[in-house]
Design a protein around this motif. Structure first.
Motif, PDB file in Angstrom:
ATOM      1  N   SER A 184       0.810  -1.319  -0.183  1.00  0.00           N
ATOM      2  CA  SER A 184      -0.036  -0.047   0.096  1.00  0.00           C
ATOM      3  C   SER A 184       0.805   1.358  -0.050  1.00  0.00           C
ATOM      4  O   SER A 184       0.598   2.381  -0.586  1.00  0.00           O
ATOM      5  CB  SER A 184      -0.913  -0.175   1.116  1.00  0.00           C
ATOM      6  OG  SER A 184      -0.352  -0.015   2.204  1.00  0.00           O
ATOM      7  N   MET A 185       2.030   1.052   0.580  1.00  0.00           N
ATOM      8  CA  MET A 185       3.007   2.471   0.821  1.00  0.00           C
ATOM      9  C   MET A 185       3.549   2.599  -0.794  1.00  0.00           C
ATOM     10  O   MET A 185       3.422   3.609  -1.390  1.00  0.00           O
ATOM     11  CB  MET A 185       3.896   2.122   1.586  1.00  0.00           C
ATOM     12  CG  MET A 185       5.270   3.407   1.664  1.00  0.00           C
ATOM     13  SD  MET A 185       4.510   4.950   2.292  1.00  0.00           S
ATOM     14  CE  MET A 185       4.425   4.850   3.785  1.00  0.00           C
ATOM     15  N   ASP A 186       4.094   1.528  -1.376  1.00  0.00           N
ATOM     16  CA  ASP A 186       4.678   1.574  -2.917  1.00  0.00           C
ATOM     17  C   ASP A 186       3.315   2.116  -3.605  1.00  0.00           C
ATOM     18  O   ASP A 186       3.676   2.914  -4.532  1.00  0.00           O
ATOM     19  CB  ASP A 186       5.019   0.035  -3.202  1.00  0.00           C
ATOM     20  CG  ASP A 186       6.372  -0.158  -2.551  1.00  0.00           C
ATOM     21  OD1 ASP A 186       6.928   0.551  -1.825  1.00  0.00           O
ATOM     22  OD2 ASP A 186       6.503  -1.566  -2.635  1.00  0.00           O
TER      23      ASP A 186
ATOM     24  N   ALA B  78     -10.219   1.016   3.827  1.00  0.00           N
ATOM     25  CA  ALA B  78      -9.316   0.745   2.789  1.00  0.00           C
ATOM     26  C   ALA B  78      -9.693   0.003   1.529  1.00  0.00           C
ATOM     27  O   ALA B  78      -9.386   0.255   0.489  1.00  0.00           O
ATOM     28  CB  ALA B  78      -8.150   0.072   3.429  1.00  0.00           C
ATOM     29  N   LEU B  79     -10.422  -1.112   1.551  1.00  0.00           N
ATOM     30  CA  LEU B  79     -11.058  -1.825   0.589  1.00  0.00           C
ATOM     31  C   LEU B  79     -11.914  -0.916  -0.205  1.00  0.00           C
ATOM     32  O   LEU B  79     -11.632  -1.039  -1.648  1.00  0.00           O
ATOM     33  CB  LEU B  79     -11.811  -2.959   0.936  1.00  0.00           C
ATOM     34  CG  LEU B  79     -12.426  -3.875  -0.137  1.00  0.00           C
ATOM     35  CD1 LEU B  79     -11.292  -4.368  -0.863  1.00  0.00           C
ATOM     36  CD2 LEU B  79     -13.460  -5.049   0.620  1.00  0.00           C
ATOM     37  N   LYS B  80     -12.730  -0.020   0.180  1.00  0.00           N
ATOM     38  CA  LYS B  80     -13.600   0.950  -0.543  1.00  0.00           C
ATOM     39  C   LYS B  80     -12.784   1.730  -1.296  1.00  0.00           C
ATOM     40  O   LYS B  80     -12.975   2.263  -2.293  1.00  0.00           O
ATOM     41  CB  LYS B  80     -14.571   1.733   0.379  1.00  0.00           C
ATOM     42  CG  LYS B  80     -15.614   0.668   0.820  1.00  0.00           C
ATOM     43  CD  LYS B  80     -16.699   1.203   2.021  1.00  0.00           C
ATOM     44  CE  LYS B  80     -17.786   0.369   2.356  1.00  0.00           C
ATOM     45  NZ  LYS B  80     -18.709   0.975   3.360  1.00  0.00           N
ATOM     46  N   GLU B  81     -11.697   2.496  -0.542  1.00  0.00           N
ATOM     47  CA  GLU B  81     -10.785   3.519  -1.349  1.00  0.00           C
ATOM     48  C   GLU B  81      -9.878   2.636  -2.394  1.00  0.00           C
ATOM     49  O   GLU B  81      -9.846   3.357  -3.394  1.00  0.00           O
ATOM     50  CB  GLU B  81      -9.900   4.102  -0.302  1.00  0.00           C
ATOM     51  CG  GLU B  81     -10.646   4.739   0.850  1.00  0.00           C
ATOM     52  CD  GLU B  81     -11.213   6.077   0.777  1.00  0.00           C
ATOM     53  OE1 GLU B  81     -10.883   6.769  -0.651  1.00  0.00           O
ATOM     54  OE2 GLU B  81     -11.978   6.670   1.312  1.00  0.00           O
TER      55      GLU B  81
ATOM     56  N   SER C  17      -7.930   9.182  -2.550  1.00  0.00           N
ATOM     57  CA  SER C  17      -8.550   7.547  -2.446  1.00  0.00           C
ATOM     58  C   SER C  17      -7.116   6.704  -2.581  1.00  0.00           C
ATOM     59  O   SER C  17      -7.110   5.800  -1.719  1.00  0.00           O
ATOM     60  CB  SER C  17      -9.257   7.383  -3.573  1.00  0.00           C
ATOM     61  OG  SER C  17      -8.963   7.163  -5.010  1.00  0.00           O
ATOM     62  N   GLY C  18      -6.252   7.180  -3.561  1.00  0.00           N
ATOM     63  CA  GLY C  18      -5.070   6.201  -3.601  1.00  0.00           C
ATOM     64  C   GLY C  18      -4.124   6.108  -2.296  1.00  0.00           C
ATOM     65  O   GLY C  18      -3.610   5.098  -2.298  1.00  0.00           O
ATOM     66  N   THR C  19      -3.996   7.329  -1.763  1.00  0.00           N
ATOM     67  CA  THR C  19      -2.895   7.488  -0.660  1.00  0.00           C
ATOM     68  C   THR C  19      -3.957   6.981   0.581  1.00  0.00           C
ATOM     69  O   THR C  19      -3.271   6.669   1.727  1.00  0.00           O
ATOM     70  CB  THR C  19      -2.575   8.545  -0.300  1.00  0.00           C
ATOM     71  OG1 THR C  19      -3.669   9.926  -0.431  1.00  0.00           O
ATOM     72  CG2 THR C  19      -1.504   9.181  -1.452  1.00  0.00           C
ATOM     73  N   SER C  20      -5.091   7.020   0.888  1.00  0.00           N
ATOM     74  CA  SER C  20      -6.176   6.761   1.859  1.00  0.00           C
ATOM     75  C   SER C  20      -6.065   5.272   2.019  1.00  0.00           C
ATOM     76  O   SER C  20      -6.156   4.934   3.258  1.00  0.00           O
ATOM     77  CB  SER C  20      -7.522   7.104   1.366  1.00  0.00           C
ATOM     78  OG  SER C  20      -8.506   6.919   2.507  1.00  0.00           O
TER      79      SER C  20
ATOM     80  N   GLY D  38      -9.445   2.146  -8.366  1.00  0.00           N
ATOM     81  CA  GLY D  38      -9.306   1.358  -9.587  1.00  0.00           C
ATOM     82  C   GLY D  38     -10.628   2.182 -10.548  1.00  0.00           C
ATOM     83  O   GLY D  38     -10.264   2.226 -11.636  1.00  0.00           O
ATOM     84  N   TYR D  39     -11.670   2.865 -10.065  1.00  0.00           N
ATOM     85  CA  TYR D  39     -12.588   3.405 -10.833  1.00  0.00           C
ATOM     86  C   TYR D  39     -12.006   4.688 -11.571  1.00  0.00           C
ATOM     87  O   TYR D  39     -11.581   4.761 -12.649  1.00  0.00           O
ATOM     88  CB  TYR D  39     -13.763   3.927 -10.106  1.00  0.00           C
ATOM     89  CG  TYR D  39     -14.634   4.898 -10.769  1.00  0.00           C
ATOM     90  CD1 TYR D  39     -15.659   4.499 -11.754  1.00  0.00           C
ATOM     91  CD2 TYR D  39     -14.489   6.474 -10.860  1.00  0.00           C
ATOM     92  CE1 TYR D  39     -16.308   5.249 -12.330  1.00  0.00           C
ATOM     93  CE2 TYR D  39     -15.152   7.381 -11.543  1.00  0.00           C
ATOM     94  CZ  TYR D  39     -16.088   6.551 -12.358  1.00  0.00           C
ATOM     95  OH  TYR D  39     -16.941   7.410 -12.925  1.00  0.00           O
ATOM     96  N   TRP D  40     -11.251   5.369 -10.906  1.00  0.00           N
ATOM     97  CA  TRP D  40     -10.291   6.650 -11.332  1.00  0.00           C
ATOM     98  C   TRP D  40      -9.321   6.294 -12.103  1.00  0.00           C
ATOM     99  O   TRP D  40      -9.060   6.918 -13.408  1.00  0.00           O
ATOM    100  CB  TRP D  40      -9.766   7.507 -10.190  1.00  0.00           C
ATOM    101  CG  TRP D  40     -10.852   8.093  -9.199  1.00  0.00           C
ATOM    102  CD1 TRP D  40     -10.823   7.905  -7.943  1.00  0.00           C
ATOM    103  CD2 TRP D  40     -11.970   8.843  -9.642  1.00  0.00           C
ATOM    104  NE1 TRP D  40     -11.832   8.520  -7.572  1.00  0.00           N
ATOM    105  CE2 TRP D  40     -12.454   9.056  -8.298  1.00  0.00           C
ATOM    106  CE3 TRP D  40     -12.357   9.378 -10.777  1.00  0.00           C
ATOM    107  CZ2 TRP D  40     -13.838  10.124  -8.300  1.00  0.00           C
ATOM    108  CZ3 TRP D  40     -13.471   9.998 -10.639  1.00  0.00           C
ATOM    109  CH2 TRP D  40     -14.148  10.433  -9.634  1.00  0.00           C
ATOM    110  N   LEU D  41      -8.625   5.160 -11.920  1.00  0.00           N
ATOM    111  CA  LEU D  41      -7.530   4.473 -12.924  1.00  0.00           C
ATOM    112  C   LEU D  41      -8.218   4.177 -14.255  1.00  0.00           C
ATOM    113  O   LEU D  41      -7.818   4.707 -15.242  1.00  0.00           O
ATOM    114  CB  LEU D  41      -6.999   3.397 -12.327  1.00  0.00           C
ATOM    115  CG  LEU D  41      -5.919   3.606 -11.210  1.00  0.00           C
ATOM    116  CD1 LEU D  41      -5.579   2.214 -10.582  1.00  0.00           C
ATOM    117  CD2 LEU D  41      -4.542   4.189 -11.721  1.00  0.00           C
TER     118      LEU D  41
END
Length: 118
Positions: free
Chosen positions: A10-12, A66-69, A39-42, A74-77
């Motif tokens: 998650s840090m990477d 964390a799973l929801k974020e 969302s990606g850093t959350s 994934g949606y934004w990507l």
């Protein structure tokens, strides 16, 4: 620094998202970059919070956030890819990393829910 697999991944991933946001902002994209940056850093922030949860229910709740974020990220990507802000290689790499984090989160949540001893 945490060395467990989920914390490291998650840090990477957060670092990759921050670098993506920098690139998007250079290209004057601010709407999606702000969303994916949050969302990606959350994801990692909530995983970190879960490690100091106030019991099993709080631990599970933080991992579920964390799973929801991760799902939102994934949606934004996908949206960035479909609007030509990122190329297919970038999309596939980031989406695969995000999907892997989701798989680990789901397994962790299911394990925590199955452990009645805590």
């Amino acid at each position: 620094m945490r060395n467990d697999k989920l914390s490291v991944q998650s840090m990477d991933f957060a670092i990759s998202i921050i670098n993506l946001v920098k690139e998007l902002k250079l290209n004057k994209e601010t709407i999606i970059s702000n969303q994916i940056g949050r969302s990606g850093t959350s994801i990692g922030a909530n995983i970190r919070e879960a490690q100091y949860a106030h019991g099993k229910a709080d631990f599970i709740a933080k991992l579920q956030i964390a799973l929801k974020e991760a799902n939102e990220t994934g949606y934004w990507l996908e949206l960035l890819f479909k609007t030509d802000y990122i190329d297919v290689e970038t999309y596939r790499a980031l989406d695969a990393a995000c999907a892997n984090i989701r798989v680990i989160l789901i397994a962790s949540i299911n394990t925590a829910k199955g452990n009645k001893d805590n």
